[in-house]
Design a protein around this motif. Structure first.
Motif, PDB file in Angstrom:
ATOM      1  N   VAL A 232       0.864  -1.183   0.000  1.00 12.86           N
ATOM      2  CA  VAL A 232       0.000   0.000   0.000  1.00 12.86           C
ATOM      3  C   VAL A 232       0.896   1.227   0.000  1.00 12.86           C
ATOM      4  O   VAL A 232       1.830   1.322   0.788  1.00 12.86           O
ATOM      5  N   SER A 233       0.612   2.161  -0.911  1.00 18.64           N
ATOM      6  CA  SER A 233       1.417   3.382  -0.999  1.00 18.64           C
ATOM      7  C   SER A 233       0.539   4.621  -0.957  1.00 18.64           C
ATOM      8  O   SER A 233      -0.528   4.654  -1.562  1.00 18.64           O
ATOM      9  N   VAL A 234       1.016   5.620  -0.228  1.00 13.26           N
ATOM     10  CA  VAL A 234       0.348   6.928  -0.242  1.00 13.26           C
ATOM     11  C   VAL A 234       1.118   7.923  -1.100  1.00 13.26           C
ATOM     12  O   VAL A 234       0.669   9.061  -1.284  1.00 13.26           O
ATOM     13  N   SER A 235       2.268   7.487  -1.630  1.00 16.63           N
ATOM     14  CA  SER A 235       3.114   8.391  -2.421  1.00 16.63           C
ATOM     15  C   SER A 235       3.414   7.857  -3.815  1.00 16.63           C
ATOM     16  O   SER A 235       4.105   8.512  -4.589  1.00 16.63           O
ATOM     17  N   GLY A 236       2.918   6.668  -4.130  1.00 14.60           N
ATOM     18  CA  GLY A 236       3.106   6.114  -5.462  1.00 14.60           C
ATOM     19  C   GLY A 236       2.116   6.710  -6.442  1.00 14.60           C
ATOM     20  O   GLY A 236       1.475   7.732  -6.169  1.00 14.60           O
ATOM     21  N   LEU A 237       1.969   6.046  -7.570  1.00 16.19           N
ATOM     22  CA  LEU A 237       1.051   6.535  -8.607  1.00 16.19           C
ATOM     23  C   LEU A 237      -0.289   5.799  -8.515  1.00 16.19           C
ATOM     24  O   LEU A 237      -0.317   4.591  -8.295  1.00 16.19           O
ATOM     25  N   PRO A 238      -1.399   6.522  -8.694  1.00 11.96           N
ATOM     26  CA  PRO A 238      -2.696   5.841  -8.786  1.00 11.96           C
ATOM     27  C   PRO A 238      -2.692   4.910  -9.998  1.00 11.96           C
ATOM     28  O   PRO A 238      -2.113   5.235 -11.028  1.00 11.96           O
ATOM     29  N   ASN A 239      -3.337   3.747  -9.870  1.00 12.14           N
ATOM     30  CA  ASN A 239      -3.438   2.826 -11.000  1.00 12.14           C
ATOM     31  C   ASN A 239      -4.883   2.752 -11.493  1.00 12.14           C
ATOM     32  O   ASN A 239      -5.766   3.449 -10.983  1.00 12.14           O
ATOM     33  N   ALA A 240      -5.107   1.906 -12.492  1.00 17.89           N
ATOM     34  CA  ALA A 240      -6.452   1.816 -13.088  1.00 17.89           C
ATOM     35  C   ALA A 240      -7.476   1.344 -12.060  1.00 17.89           C
ATOM     36  O   ALA A 240      -8.618   1.822 -12.046  1.00 17.89           O
ATOM     37  N   ARG A 241      -7.081   0.402 -11.192  1.00 19.26           N
ATOM     38  CA  ARG A 241      -8.014  -0.086 -10.169  1.00 19.26           C
ATOM     39  C   ARG A 241      -8.467   1.047  -9.266  1.00 19.26           C
ATOM     40  O   ARG A 241      -9.644   1.166  -8.931  1.00 19.26           O
ATOM     41  N   PHE A 242      -7.521   1.911  -8.873  1.00 17.09           N
ATOM     42  CA  PHE A 242      -7.886   3.069  -8.055  1.00 17.09           C
ATOM     43  C   PHE A 242      -8.846   3.975  -8.824  1.00 17.09           C
ATOM     44  O   PHE A 242      -9.835   4.454  -8.274  1.00 17.09           O
ATOM     45  N   GLY A 243      -8.545   4.234 -10.091  1.00 20.65           N
ATOM     46  CA  GLY A 243      -9.388   5.117 -10.893  1.00 20.65           C
ATOM     47  C   GLY A 243     -10.826   4.639 -10.960  1.00 20.65           C
ATOM     48  O   GLY A 243     -11.768   5.435 -10.837  1.00 20.65           O
ATOM     49  N   LEU A 254      -7.691   5.907 -17.623  1.00 25.70           N
ATOM     50  CA  LEU A 254      -6.736   5.552 -18.680  1.00 25.70           C
ATOM     51  C   LEU A 254      -5.374   6.191 -18.411  1.00 25.70           C
ATOM     52  O   LEU A 254      -4.324   5.553 -18.574  1.00 25.70           O
ATOM     53  N   LEU A 255      -5.381   7.455 -17.980  1.00 24.81           N
ATOM     54  CA  LEU A 255      -4.135   8.143 -17.635  1.00 24.81           C
ATOM     55  C   LEU A 255      -3.425   7.447 -16.475  1.00 24.81           C
ATOM     56  O   LEU A 255      -2.212   7.245 -16.504  1.00 24.81           O
ATOM     57  N   PHE A 256      -4.204   7.094 -15.440  1.00 23.33           N
ATOM     58  CA  PHE A 256      -3.621   6.401 -14.290  1.00 23.33           C
ATOM     59  C   PHE A 256      -2.997   5.071 -14.731  1.00 23.33           C
ATOM     60  O   PHE A 256      -1.906   4.707 -14.287  1.00 23.33           O
ATOM     61  N   SER A 257      -3.695   4.362 -15.603  1.00 20.64           N
ATOM     62  CA  SER A 257      -3.211   3.071 -16.074  1.00 20.64           C
ATOM     63  C   SER A 257      -1.884   3.215 -16.807  1.00 20.64           C
ATOM     64  O   SER A 257      -0.943   2.442 -16.583  1.00 20.64           O
ATOM     65  N   ALA A 258      -1.797   4.231 -17.663  1.00 25.93           N
ATOM     66  CA  ALA A 258      -0.561   4.459 -18.421  1.00 25.93           C
ATOM     67  C   ALA A 258       0.582   4.873 -17.508  1.00 25.93           C
ATOM     68  O   ALA A 258       1.706   4.372 -17.624  1.00 25.93           O
ATOM     69  N   ALA A 259       0.291   5.789 -16.571  1.00 28.56           N
ATOM     70  CA  ALA A 259       1.333   6.314 -15.689  1.00 28.56           C
ATOM     71  C   ALA A 259       1.882   5.244 -14.749  1.00 28.56           C
ATOM     72  O   ALA A 259       3.061   5.281 -14.380  1.00 28.56           O
ATOM     73  N   SER A 260       1.032   4.288 -14.374  1.00 30.10           N
ATOM     74  CA  SER A 260       1.430   3.277 -13.384  1.00 30.10           C
ATOM     75  C   SER A 260       1.795   1.942 -14.028  1.00 30.10           C
ATOM     76  O   SER A 260       1.860   0.923 -13.337  1.00 30.10           O
ATOM     77  N   LYS A 262       4.511   0.620 -15.016  1.00 29.32           N
ATOM     78  CA  LYS A 262       5.686  -0.053 -14.442  1.00 29.32           C
ATOM     79  C   LYS A 262       5.315  -0.769 -13.151  1.00 29.32           C
ATOM     80  O   LYS A 262       5.748  -1.900 -12.893  1.00 29.32           O
ATOM     81  N   LEU A 263       4.497  -0.102 -12.334  1.00 29.87           N
ATOM     82  CA  LEU A 263       4.057  -0.710 -11.073  1.00 29.87           C
ATOM     83  C   LEU A 263       3.159  -1.915 -11.344  1.00 29.87           C
ATOM     84  O   LEU A 263       3.239  -2.930 -10.646  1.00 29.87           O
ATOM     85  N   THR A 264       2.308  -1.813 -12.356  1.00 25.14           N
ATOM     86  CA  THR A 264       1.431  -2.929 -12.712  1.00 25.14           C
ATOM     87  C   THR A 264       2.246  -4.130 -13.181  1.00 25.14           C
ATOM     88  O   THR A 264       1.934  -5.286 -12.845  1.00 25.14           O
ATOM     89  N   ALA A 265       3.312  -3.858 -13.914  1.00 24.17           N
ATOM     90  CA  ALA A 265       4.195  -4.935 -14.369  1.00 24.17           C
ATOM     91  C   ALA A 265       4.883  -5.607 -13.178  1.00 24.17           C
ATOM     92  O   ALA A 265       5.000  -6.840 -13.129  1.00 24.17           O
ATOM     93  N   LEU A 266       5.334  -4.803 -12.206  1.00 26.25           N
ATOM     94  CA  LEU A 266       5.962  -5.360 -11.001  1.00 26.25           C
ATOM     95  C   LEU A 266       4.953  -6.160 -10.183  1.00 26.25           C
ATOM     96  O   LEU A 266       5.291  -7.212  -9.617  1.00 26.25           O
ATOM     97  N   GLU A 267       3.733  -5.666 -10.139  1.00 21.40           N
ATOM     98  CA  GLU A 267       2.651  -6.340  -9.414  1.00 21.40           C
ATOM     99  C   GLU A 267       2.445  -7.752  -9.981  1.00 21.40           C
ATOM    100  O   GLU A 267       2.327  -8.733  -9.229  1.00 21.40           O
ATOM    101  N   LYS A 268       2.407  -7.854 -11.302  1.00 20.84           N
ATOM    102  CA  LYS A 268       2.201  -9.147 -11.957  1.00 20.84           C
ATOM    103  C   LYS A 268       3.430 -10.046 -11.821  1.00 20.84           C
ATOM    104  O   LYS A 268       3.321 -11.257 -11.568  1.00 20.84           O
ATOM    105  N   LYS A 269       4.609  -9.457 -11.972  1.00 23.69           N
ATOM    106  CA  LYS A 269       5.855 -10.230 -11.887  1.00 23.69           C
ATOM    107  C   LYS A 269       5.999 -10.911 -10.529  1.00 23.69           C
ATOM    108  O   LYS A 269       6.398 -12.079 -10.442  1.00 23.69           O
ATOM    109  N   HIS A 270       5.681 -10.172  -9.462  1.00 30.19           N
ATOM    110  CA  HIS A 270       5.884 -10.693  -8.102  1.00 30.19           C
ATOM    111  C   HIS A 270       4.613 -11.298  -7.504  1.00 30.19           C
ATOM    112  O   HIS A 270       4.648 -11.792  -6.377  1.00 30.19           O
TER     113      HIS A 270
END
Length: 332
Positions: A232-243, A254-260, A262-270
């Protein structure tokens, strides 16, 4: 009433202004503010970094939590009366605690913990609710689990460490040498000196990470989490789920999804869950937090108290990022 305002976004100084005392709605109270706290969200708002999430009209009174006394109640208010000592985090559309008065919905208010001064009580609402919603609502942290809390000596960190220990978790945190004794006194089990050590090389198989820093620190946090864990982050980027959950609409989501991405990729990887937290006001949760404080299980941590007229100095000090605990404005 006197209030500290900004007239536009950017690196602009706070201005002491005369503003109209707020009118109250039927479910609102008028509170005389005794103390307010300075939070990173204040300078993020000032810099225009939350414009995508909340739009404000200028001049804008800053300030996101406070303690004070009820001086007037709306016609349909049932839980509070004139003279009640309260503390609160107003809803995002109704901020403005760097002022002598505020109109606030009764749902967002709780009685001030009896064993705290107004200055101590003002240090709690934003960091308390943020920690509560991260650790309890989202992570559902369990006894015996391991959590990494970034920046343990900061305003959110000092509260989150104590709450995690109340919940029976094992707590690791990052801090400087200057903050080590403080976080140890709050119950931290493992302390990483972020200036000389790399937390992602030391910690492994953690159930949860509470990130307050964002950026590279957040990205490295994925390395310490076990599969199925939560960040959980209060300083990271909002993602599509948050939007979607926040009701931001198709274009912003859509903007949140694009901006985040890298985080979404890390989420899936781990195989972990990443959540961006934009904390909500809650009088009910503040009442539960007050119970913990009155029971002596959580204590406020204050770095410095500034007089109201020195709000700009308090803002500059907060932006340096060196405070241990909370920065408070004493308004009366």
């Amino acid at each position: 009433m006197k209030a500290m305002v900004i007239d536009k976004y950017g690196k602009v100084p706070l201005r002491l202004a005369e503003m109209p005392t707020p009118e109250i709605g039927e479910y609102e109270v008028l509170a005389e503010i005794h103390a307010a706290s300075m939070n990173p969200i204040d300078f993020k708002i000032c810099d225009g970094k939350v414009k995508l999430l909340v739009k404000y009209k200028m001049p804008l009174i800053l300030g996101n939590d406070f303690s004070g006394v009820v001086t007037k109640v709306g016609a349909k208010v049932t839980r509070f009366k004139v003279g009640d000592e309260i503390y609160a985090r107003p809803r995002k559309s109704k901020i403005g605690t760097f002022a002598e008065y505020i109109a606030i919905h009764e749902d967002d208010i709780a009685l001030k913990p009896k064993n705290l001064s107004f200055e101590e009580a003002a240090s709690i609402p934003l960091v308390g609710l943020t920690s509560y919603q991260a650790l309890i609502d989202i992570m559902q942290l369990q006894k015996g689990q391991k959590i990494l809390i970034q920046a343990g000596a900061g305003g959110v960190g000092t509260f989150a460490i104590q709450l995690a220990k109340v919940m029976g978790a094992t707590v690791a945190t990052t801090a400087s040498v200057a903050g080590t004794n403080l976080v140890k006194s709050l119950g931290a089990d493992e302390i990483i000196n972020y200036k000389t050590e790399k937390f992602d090389k030391i910690l492994k198989n953690y159930d949860a990470v509470f990130d307050t820093l964002g950026g590279e620190t957040l990205e490295k946090s994925f390395e310490v989490i076990k599969r199925g864990g939560k960040i959980v982050s209060v300083s990271g980027l909002p993602n599509a789920r948050f939007g979607k959950e926040y009701g931001s609409g198709f274009f912003k989501t859509l903007l949140f999804s694009a901006a985040s991405s890298k985080l979404t990729a890390l989420e899936k990887k781990h195989n972990v869950q990443y959540t961006f937290l934009f904390m909500k006001p809650s009088g009910d949760q503040l009442r539960m937090i007050a119970n913990l404080i009155e029971a002596g299980k959580i204590k406020p941590v204050i770095d410095r108290v500034f007089p109201f007229e020195d709000a700009q100095k308090a803002m500059e000090y907060a932006e340096e990022g060196r405070a241990k605990g909370k920065i408070i404005l004493k308004i009366r």
